[in-house]
Design a protein around this motif. Structure first.
Motif, PDB file in Angstrom:
ATOM      1  N   ALA A   1       0.830  -1.207   0.000  1.00 22.00           N
ATOM      2  CA  ALA A   1       0.000   0.000   0.000  1.00 22.00           C
ATOM      3  C   ALA A   1       0.863   1.255   0.000  1.00 22.00           C
ATOM      4  O   ALA A   1       0.576   2.228  -0.716  1.00 22.00           O
ATOM      5  CB  ALA A   1      -0.929  -0.013   1.211  1.00 22.00           C
ATOM      6  N   LEU A   2       1.946   1.249   0.775  1.00 18.55           N
ATOM      7  CA  LEU A   2       2.821   2.411   0.826  1.00 18.55           C
ATOM      8  C   LEU A   2       3.501   2.653  -0.525  1.00 18.55           C
ATOM      9  O   LEU A   2       3.647   3.803  -0.965  1.00 18.55           O
ATOM     10  CB  LEU A   2       3.881   2.232   1.922  1.00 18.55           C
ATOM     11  CG  LEU A   2       3.367   2.340   3.363  1.00 18.55           C
ATOM     12  CD1 LEU A   2       4.454   1.946   4.350  1.00 18.55           C
ATOM     13  CD2 LEU A   2       2.872   3.751   3.656  1.00 18.55           C
ATOM     14  N   ASP A   3       3.899   1.572  -1.193  1.00 17.76           N
ATOM     15  CA  ASP A   3       4.519   1.723  -2.513  1.00 17.76           C
ATOM     16  C   ASP A   3       3.545   2.370  -3.496  1.00 17.76           C
ATOM     17  O   ASP A   3       3.911   3.274  -4.267  1.00 17.76           O
ATOM     18  CB  ASP A   3       4.965   0.356  -3.045  1.00 17.76           C
ATOM     19  CG  ASP A   3       6.195  -0.168  -2.315  1.00 17.76           C
ATOM     20  OD1 ASP A   3       6.884   0.638  -1.683  1.00 17.76           O
ATOM     21  OD2 ASP A   3       6.444  -1.392  -2.387  1.00 17.76           O
ATOM     22  N   VAL A   4       2.287   1.887  -3.496  1.00 21.38           N
ATOM     23  CA  VAL A   4       1.287   2.441  -4.402  1.00 21.38           C
ATOM     24  C   VAL A   4       1.025   3.908  -4.074  1.00 21.38           C
ATOM     25  O   VAL A   4       0.927   4.759  -4.974  1.00 21.38           O
ATOM     26  CB  VAL A   4      -0.022   1.629  -4.325  1.00 21.38           C
ATOM     27  CG1 VAL A   4      -1.125   2.310  -5.112  1.00 21.38           C
ATOM     28  CG2 VAL A   4       0.199   0.208  -4.846  1.00 21.38           C
ATOM     29  N   LEU A   5       0.917   4.235  -2.791  1.00 25.61           N
ATOM     30  CA  LEU A   5       0.657   5.621  -2.391  1.00 25.61           C
ATOM     31  C   LEU A   5       1.815   6.539  -2.761  1.00 25.61           C
ATOM     32  O   LEU A   5       1.605   7.700  -3.140  1.00 25.61           O
ATOM     33  CB  LEU A   5       0.381   5.682  -0.888  1.00 25.61           C
ATOM     34  CG  LEU A   5      -0.965   5.101  -0.439  1.00 25.61           C
ATOM     35  CD1 LEU A   5      -1.038   5.040   1.083  1.00 25.61           C
ATOM     36  CD2 LEU A   5      -2.115   5.943  -0.985  1.00 25.61           C
ATOM     37  N   ARG A   6       3.049   6.042  -2.640  1.00 24.95           N
ATOM     38  CA  ARG A   6       4.199   6.872  -3.033  1.00 24.95           C
ATOM     39  C   ARG A   6       4.171   7.156  -4.527  1.00 24.95           C
ATOM     40  O   ARG A   6       4.469   8.282  -4.958  1.00 24.95           O
ATOM     41  CB  ARG A   6       5.497   6.165  -2.638  1.00 24.95           C
ATOM     42  CG  ARG A   6       5.752   6.126  -1.126  1.00 24.95           C
ATOM     43  CD  ARG A   6       7.133   5.580  -0.805  1.00 24.95           C
ATOM     44  NE  ARG A   6       7.311   5.453   0.634  1.00 24.95           N
ATOM     45  CZ  ARG A   6       7.241   4.301   1.307  1.00 24.95           C
ATOM     46  NH1 ARG A   6       7.012   3.164   0.635  1.00 24.95           N
ATOM     47  NH2 ARG A   6       7.401   4.259   2.603  1.00 24.95           N
ATOM     48  N   ARG A   7       3.824   6.141  -5.341  1.00 24.41           N
ATOM     49  CA  ARG A   7       3.742   6.370  -6.790  1.00 24.41           C
ATOM     50  C   ARG A   7       2.626   7.356  -7.117  1.00 24.41           C
ATOM     51  O   ARG A   7       2.787   8.233  -7.971  1.00 24.41           O
ATOM     52  CB  ARG A   7       3.490   5.034  -7.513  1.00 24.41           C
ATOM     53  CG  ARG A   7       4.669   4.080  -7.446  1.00 24.41           C
ATOM     54  CD  ARG A   7       4.582   3.028  -8.547  1.00 24.41           C
ATOM     55  NE  ARG A   7       3.377   2.232  -8.445  1.00 24.41           N
ATOM     56  CZ  ARG A   7       3.266   1.119  -7.742  1.00 24.41           C
ATOM     57  NH1 ARG A   7       4.323   0.670  -7.048  1.00 24.41           N
ATOM     58  NH2 ARG A   7       2.146   0.434  -7.711  1.00 24.41           N
ATOM     59  N   LEU A   8       1.480   7.201  -6.428  1.00 30.12           N
ATOM     60  CA  LEU A   8       0.370   8.125  -6.639  1.00 30.12           C
ATOM     61  C   LEU A   8       0.764   9.543  -6.267  1.00 30.12           C
ATOM     62  O   LEU A   8       0.488  10.503  -7.000  1.00 30.12           O
ATOM     63  CB  LEU A   8      -0.832   7.672  -5.816  1.00 30.12           C
ATOM     64  CG  LEU A   8      -2.070   8.576  -5.844  1.00 30.12           C
ATOM     65  CD1 LEU A   8      -2.627   8.673  -7.255  1.00 30.12           C
ATOM     66  CD2 LEU A   8      -3.139   8.051  -4.891  1.00 30.12           C
TER      67      LEU A   8
END
Length: 408
Positions: A357-364
């Motif tokens: 989830a953190l990886d996806v949020l950082r990309r977003l």
């Protein structure tokens, strides 16, 4: 097109339809020289999809792994000599194979081509059934492809009845590539002769498709009354059938307005607004300007999405805050602080889930920082989810308990 009960069932119906198809056999045919299949049976010049530059991927695939599906060939008697073999189905595969046989002659995949060979000549109906069987086995068809396939098969049934009644069909009718035009020409030949009619119930039964006549009529109606480029455009944007039917009605009454509405939703990248825009245009007090119609549709969609988000927020279960007497281990306070237990400690989140989830949020976050923006509905959903996560984090992370000395 609606899926048949099974491919085996369709093939059984196909075999029952024609003794020639029951006599089909599998052969490896040469791509060059005596015994190789010709293409004159199709009666039309090769299209853009059959020129070498458009066949590059198919040629590469065949060169690497061979043919995945045979072509269909009719075997036509020719007096005392060997029968002619003419292509009924699989023009792109055959042309790719011919190119490879000339330019990649050392590749073993281009020595022969797998073919289902049927004693001919096949009727148009038999050929159309084979085409639909192959298309259904390959992938789901778009509404435009479904309608064209159904219309072609209805034409084939009608041709068979006209010929059986001794009513010849002129060559220029066979030459009509558009299925709607061909059907209208055949209907004119039929006139009022009910013996030669091709009702949808019979057409669908012959095909073995689990589709109602009403669905077939709706598909064909949307196909017949829209320009072919517009049908293809709506297929590409995955416009639903019921939306097309309503758009056809609007186009009959307000042709220019309907076309401008479609152009407007496409230019905004919002083909999903077409149904709402048609509703706005049909309303008694609807805006006359197509741009205003689409604006109203977009506002209505946004309000609907916000109302849905509020409803989801209101129905979300409340998470009770931990009591002040929570144990130090559960609350993050010092060991031994507090005297009242709040029950078992909550289960820890899966570290892998949190990391993902953190990886996806950082990309977003990175995309947002450089100016990328989500659609309005996605933005509202992101806000709602972010608020829910923040609330849950606030209510599940208790303040550290005060040390006993300070409390005294």
């Amino acid at each position: 097109m609606d899926r048949p009960e099974s491919s085996v069932s369709l093939l059984r119906r196909l075999g029952a339809l024609s003794p020639r198809l029951r006599q089909r056999r599998f052969e490896l045919l040469p791509l060059r020289g005596p015994g190789s299949p010709g293409t004159d049976v199709q009666g039309r010049a090769p299209g853009d999809s059959t020129v070498p530059r458009e066949l590059a991927d198919l040629i590469s695939s065949i060169a690497e792994i061979g043919y995945l599906q045979p072509i269909l060939v009719e075997e036509i008697p020719s007096g005392d000599g060997p029968p002619r073999r003419v292509l009924a189905l699989g023009e792109r595969r055959l042309r790719a194979g011919r190119w490879g046989a000339v330019h990649m002659e050392d590749n073993p995949h281009f020595q022969t081509i797998p073919a289902v060979v049927c004693p001919g000549p096949l009727t148009e109906e038999e050929r159309r059934v084979w085409q639909l069987v192959e298309n259904l086995a390959r992938e789901p068809l778009t509404p435009g492809e479904q309608a064209a396939g159904l219309l072609f098969h209805r034409c084939a049934v009608l041709v068979g009845k006209l010929l059986a009644a001794g009513r010849p069909v002129p060559a220029e009718v066979y030459a009509l590539d558009d299925p709607a035009e061909r059907f209208r020409a055949l209907e004119r030949l039929r006139g009022g002769d009910s013996r030669c009619a091709a009702p949808w119930s019979e057409v669908l039964t012959r095909l073995g498709l689990q589709m109602s006549p009403r669905k077939a009529r709706e598909l064909v109606r949307a196909f017949e009354f829209l320009p072919r480029d517009l049908v293809e455009d709506m297929d590409a944007h995955k416009v639903a059938l019921h939306t097309r039917i309503r758009f056809v009605g609007l186009r009959r009454d307000q042709g220019a307005v309907a076309d401008e509405i479609w152009a407007a939703v496409k230019s905004r990248g919002r083909p999903d607004l077409l149904a709402a825009a048609v509703t706005e245009a049909e309303a008694p007090a609807g805006a006359g300007d197509p741009g205003a119609v689409v604006d109203a549709a977009e506002r209505g969609r946004d309000l609907s999405n916000l109302a849905r988000a509020e409803k989801l927020r209101a129905s979300a279960p409340a998470v009770p805050a931990p009591t002040n007497g929570s144990s130090g281990a559960a609350s993050g306070g010092l060991p031994g602080a507090g005297s009242v237990s709040a029950g078992p400690a909550p289960a820890a989140l899966d570290t892998a889930v949190v990391t993902e989830a953190l990886d996806v949020l950082r990309r977003l976050s990175a995309d947002l920082r450089v100016g990328a923006r989500p659609g309005r509905f996605d933005a509202a959903s992101l806000r709602l989810l972010a608020e829910q996560i923040l609330q849950l984090l606030d209510t599940t992370t208790a303040e550290p308990a005060a040390p006993a000395a300070a409390a005294a």
